[in-house]
Motif scaffolding. Sequence first.
Motif, PDB file in Angstrom:
ATOM      1  N   GLU A 246     -11.842  22.282   4.528  1.00  0.00           N
ATOM      2  CA  GLU A 246     -11.976  21.860   3.996  1.00  0.00           C
ATOM      3  C   GLU A 246     -13.379  21.052   4.072  1.00  0.00           C
ATOM      4  O   GLU A 246     -14.337  21.189   3.518  1.00  0.00           O
ATOM      5  N   ALA A 247     -13.596  20.820   4.996  1.00  0.00           N
ATOM      6  CA  ALA A 247     -14.516  20.566   5.787  1.00  0.00           C
ATOM      7  C   ALA A 247     -15.086  20.082   7.015  1.00  0.00           C
ATOM      8  O   ALA A 247     -14.049  19.887   8.159  1.00  0.00           O
ATOM      9  N   ASN A 248     -16.447  20.098   7.880  1.00  0.00           N
ATOM     10  CA  ASN A 248     -15.767  19.783   9.498  1.00  0.00           C
ATOM     11  C   ASN A 248     -17.263  19.390   9.725  1.00  0.00           C
ATOM     12  O   ASN A 248     -18.651  19.244   8.764  1.00  0.00           O
ATOM     13  N   GLN A 249     -17.240  18.432  10.876  1.00  0.00           N
ATOM     14  CA  GLN A 249     -18.689  17.537  10.979  1.00  0.00           C
ATOM     15  C   GLN A 249     -18.535  17.279  12.521  1.00  0.00           C
ATOM     16  O   GLN A 249     -17.514  17.334  12.706  1.00  0.00           O
ATOM     17  N   LEU A 250     -19.620  17.052  13.362  1.00  0.00           N
ATOM     18  CA  LEU A 250     -19.898  16.777  14.744  1.00  0.00           C
ATOM     19  C   LEU A 250     -21.008  14.441  14.383  1.00  0.00           C
ATOM     20  O   LEU A 250     -21.297  14.626  13.470  1.00  0.00           O
ATOM     21  N   ASP A 251     -19.520  14.103  14.655  1.00  0.00           N
ATOM     22  CA  ASP A 251     -20.516  12.791  14.951  1.00  0.00           C
ATOM     23  C   ASP A 251     -20.544  12.474  16.788  1.00  0.00           C
ATOM     24  O   ASP A 251     -19.431  12.749  17.769  1.00  0.00           O
ATOM     25  N   ILE A 252     -21.612  11.980  17.009  1.00  0.00           N
ATOM     26  CA  ILE A 252     -22.152  11.119  18.387  1.00  0.00           C
ATOM     27  C   ILE A 252     -21.205   9.220  18.198  1.00  0.00           C
ATOM     28  O   ILE A 252     -21.057   9.067  17.344  1.00  0.00           O
ATOM     29  N   VAL A 253     -19.854   8.947  19.087  1.00  0.00           N
ATOM     30  CA  VAL A 253     -19.168   7.745  18.604  1.00  0.00           C
ATOM     31  C   VAL A 253     -19.567   6.818  20.010  1.00  0.00           C
ATOM     32  O   VAL A 253     -19.049   8.032  20.739  1.00  0.00           O
ATOM     33  N   ALA A 254     -19.494   6.328  19.685  1.00  0.00           N
ATOM     34  CA  ALA A 254     -20.466   5.469  21.312  1.00  0.00           C
ATOM     35  C   ALA A 254     -20.726   6.203  22.749  1.00  0.00           C
ATOM     36  O   ALA A 254     -20.282   6.519  23.877  1.00  0.00           O
ATOM     37  N   GLY A 255     -21.823   7.181  21.866  1.00  0.00           N
ATOM     38  CA  GLY A 255     -22.301   8.167  23.207  1.00  0.00           C
ATOM     39  C   GLY A 255     -21.366   9.408  23.215  1.00  0.00           C
ATOM     40  O   GLY A 255     -22.051  10.369  24.110  1.00  0.00           O
ATOM     41  N   ILE A 256     -20.320   9.575  22.929  1.00  0.00           N
ATOM     42  CA  ILE A 256     -19.632  11.062  22.958  1.00  0.00           C
ATOM     43  C   ILE A 256     -19.082  11.838  22.372  1.00  0.00           C
ATOM     44  O   ILE A 256     -19.305  11.289  20.783  1.00  0.00           O
ATOM     45  N   PRO A 257     -19.187  12.916  21.655  1.00  0.00           N
ATOM     46  CA  PRO A 257     -19.687  14.183  20.622  1.00  0.00           C
ATOM     47  C   PRO A 257     -18.135  14.079  19.998  1.00  0.00           C
ATOM     48  O   PRO A 257     -17.088  14.328  21.100  1.00  0.00           O
ATOM     49  N   ARG A 258     -17.905  13.644  18.307  1.00  0.00           N
ATOM     50  CA  ARG A 258     -16.579  13.623  18.430  1.00  0.00           C
ATOM     51  C   ARG A 258     -16.622  14.478  17.229  1.00  0.00           C
ATOM     52  O   ARG A 258     -17.559  15.035  16.425  1.00  0.00           O
ATOM     53  N   ILE A 259     -15.967  16.170  17.015  1.00  0.00           N
ATOM     54  CA  ILE A 259     -15.356  16.974  15.952  1.00  0.00           C
ATOM     55  C   ILE A 259     -14.005  15.929  14.812  1.00  0.00           C
ATOM     56  O   ILE A 259     -13.257  15.705  15.242  1.00  0.00           O
ATOM     57  N   THR A 260     -14.685  16.761  13.573  1.00  0.00           N
ATOM     58  CA  THR A 260     -14.001  16.186  12.400  1.00  0.00           C
ATOM     59  C   THR A 260     -13.581  17.181  12.029  1.00  0.00           C
ATOM     60  O   THR A 260     -14.449  18.231  11.546  1.00  0.00           O
ATOM     61  N   ILE A 261     -12.519  17.612  11.710  1.00  0.00           N
ATOM     62  CA  ILE A 261     -12.176  18.985  11.084  1.00  0.00           C
ATOM     63  C   ILE A 261     -11.045  18.276   9.516  1.00  0.00           C
ATOM     64  O   ILE A 261     -10.184  17.844   9.975  1.00  0.00           O
ATOM     65  N   ARG A 262     -11.536  18.762   8.336  1.00  0.00           N
ATOM     66  CA  ARG A 262     -10.461  18.347   6.965  1.00  0.00           C
ATOM     67  C   ARG A 262     -10.177  19.830   6.873  1.00  0.00           C
ATOM     68  O   ARG A 262     -11.055  20.618   6.495  1.00  0.00           O
ATOM     69  N   PHE A 263      -8.736  19.887   6.525  1.00  0.00           N
ATOM     70  CA  PHE A 263      -7.634  20.583   6.274  1.00  0.00           C
ATOM     71  C   PHE A 263      -6.820  20.232   5.371  1.00  0.00           C
ATOM     72  O   PHE A 263      -6.382  18.695   5.137  1.00  0.00           O
ATOM     73  N   MET A 264      -6.520  21.137   4.468  1.00  0.00           N
ATOM     74  CA  MET A 264      -5.023  20.974   3.689  1.00  0.00           C
ATOM     75  C   MET A 264      -4.031  22.203   4.119  1.00  0.00           C
ATOM     76  O   MET A 264      -4.292  22.797   4.735  1.00  0.00           O
ATOM     77  N   VAL A 265      -3.099  21.399   3.566  1.00  0.00           N
ATOM     78  CA  VAL A 265      -1.961  22.054   4.259  1.00  0.00           C
ATOM     79  C   VAL A 265      -0.971  22.413   2.458  1.00  0.00           C
ATOM     80  O   VAL A 265      -1.039  21.601   2.165  1.00  0.00           O
ATOM     81  N   GLU A 266       0.150  23.107   2.454  1.00  0.00           N
ATOM     82  CA  GLU A 266       0.750  23.362   1.674  1.00  0.00           C
ATOM     83  C   GLU A 266       1.489  22.058   1.147  1.00  0.00           C
ATOM     84  O   GLU A 266       2.110  21.851   2.293  1.00  0.00           O
ATOM     85  N   ALA A 267       1.757  22.291   0.212  1.00  0.00           N
ATOM     86  CA  ALA A 267       2.175  21.276   0.218  1.00  0.00           C
ATOM     87  C   ALA A 267       3.654  21.009  -0.074  1.00  0.00           C
ATOM     88  O   ALA A 267       4.600  22.752  -0.577  1.00  0.00           O
ATOM     89  N   SER A 268       4.741  20.376   0.252  1.00  0.00           N
ATOM     90  CA  SER A 268       6.109  20.624   0.468  1.00  0.00           C
ATOM     91  C   SER A 268       6.370  19.107   0.722  1.00  0.00           C
ATOM     92  O   SER A 268       6.310  18.771  -0.040  1.00  0.00           O
ATOM     93  N   GLU A 269       7.560  19.196   1.210  1.00  0.00           N
ATOM     94  CA  GLU A 269       8.258  17.398   1.701  1.00  0.00           C
ATOM     95  C   GLU A 269       7.076  16.788   2.972  1.00  0.00           C
ATOM     96  O   GLU A 269       6.861  17.196   3.506  1.00  0.00           O
ATOM     97  N   TYR A 270       7.195  15.512   2.408  1.00  0.00           N
ATOM     98  CA  TYR A 270       6.035  14.425   3.363  1.00  0.00           C
ATOM     99  C   TYR A 270       6.355  14.551   4.584  1.00  0.00           C
ATOM    100  O   TYR A 270       4.692  15.175   4.995  1.00  0.00           O
ATOM    101  N   ASP A 271       7.701  14.685   5.415  1.00  0.00           N
ATOM    102  CA  ASP A 271       7.564  14.899   7.006  1.00  0.00           C
ATOM    103  C   ASP A 271       7.424  15.948   7.106  1.00  0.00           C
ATOM    104  O   ASP A 271       6.966  16.528   8.093  1.00  0.00           O
TER     105      ASP A 271
END
Length: 101
Positions: free
Chosen positions: A37-62
Amino acid sequence: MPSFRATLQITGLRPGNAPEAVMDMAVAVVGSAHVVEANQLDIVAGIPRITIRFMVEASEYDAENQFARSAAAALAQGVNEVATTGALRCYRRSAGKWLTV
């Protein structure tokens, strides 16, 4: 489809890799099995951090949570080919909040 996000600290680049290779690898790995869905790069406390937002196929919660954890593990493994990494976290969107999976 349920929405998840994985975050991964980036602590350095492996020789011969450009900074763009980190996000390219992250999106390619997760996108090979799930809709990114989206991706971004942040700097948190001086450390780069990537975030990948994604969807999974709907099924059972676990099962959905397990698919997301597997996607996060694959993300870390793939990115580790081009960069050194730190903390990995996986979250599920639920009732407007991001909950740790």
